[in-house]
Design a protein around this motif. Structure first.
Motif: not given
Length: 142
Positions: A60-61, A80-82, A96-98, A128-129
């Motif tokens: 999730w994000i 939050e990113l998990y 999720l980041m995209n 990297q992003m």
């Protein structure tokens, strides 16, 4: 595989992981007892989005918004990113980041920020992003 706004049931699942997420994200710096509360969600207008595979949560994000201190411009915040342990190293964090970047572009925001603790392996993904260091918080015990 798809990403959507978290349902009430998914939110309960995410909340059950809050101490674990905090401990992992902060590399033990925070003990998992200071989880983000409703006030913080309200402050950032934050919403959880879940990554699902056959209706199973893989990760999730948490996305929100904040005003820049310099010019009060609204910017996106990845709070939050998990990704759950069995689904790591499969590109799900990247997915999720995209999703987050696309989400904020749809809202016509110009910047996205996040906070990451030194030593957190996710920092490599963020770099990297295209994320760059803006500030360094330093600390020393007394």
């Amino acid at each position: 595989m798809f990403i959507r706004r978290a349902t009430a049931e998914e939110l309960r699942f995410i909340q059950s992981y809050a101490p674990i997420v905090q401990q992992e994200a902060t590399l033990g710096y925070m003990d998992g007892n200071n989880v983000m509360n409703e006030e913080m969600h309200y402050h950032y207008k934050a919403e959880y989005f879940t990554l699902l595979d056959r209706h199973r949560i893989c990760g999730w994000i948490l996305l929100g918004e904040a005003k820049t201190p310099v010019n009060s411009e609204t910017m996106g915040m990845v709070l939050e990113l998990y990704v759950l342990q069995p689904y790591r190293k499969k590109g799900f964090g990247h997915m999720l980041m995209n999703y987050a970047l696309h989400y904020f572009k749809q809202k016509q925001l110009k910047k996205v920020q996040l906070n990451v603790f030194a030593g957190n392996h996710a920092k490599k993904l963020y770099e990297q992003m295209g994320f760059k260091d803006v500030s360094t918080l330093m600390e020393r015990p007394l």
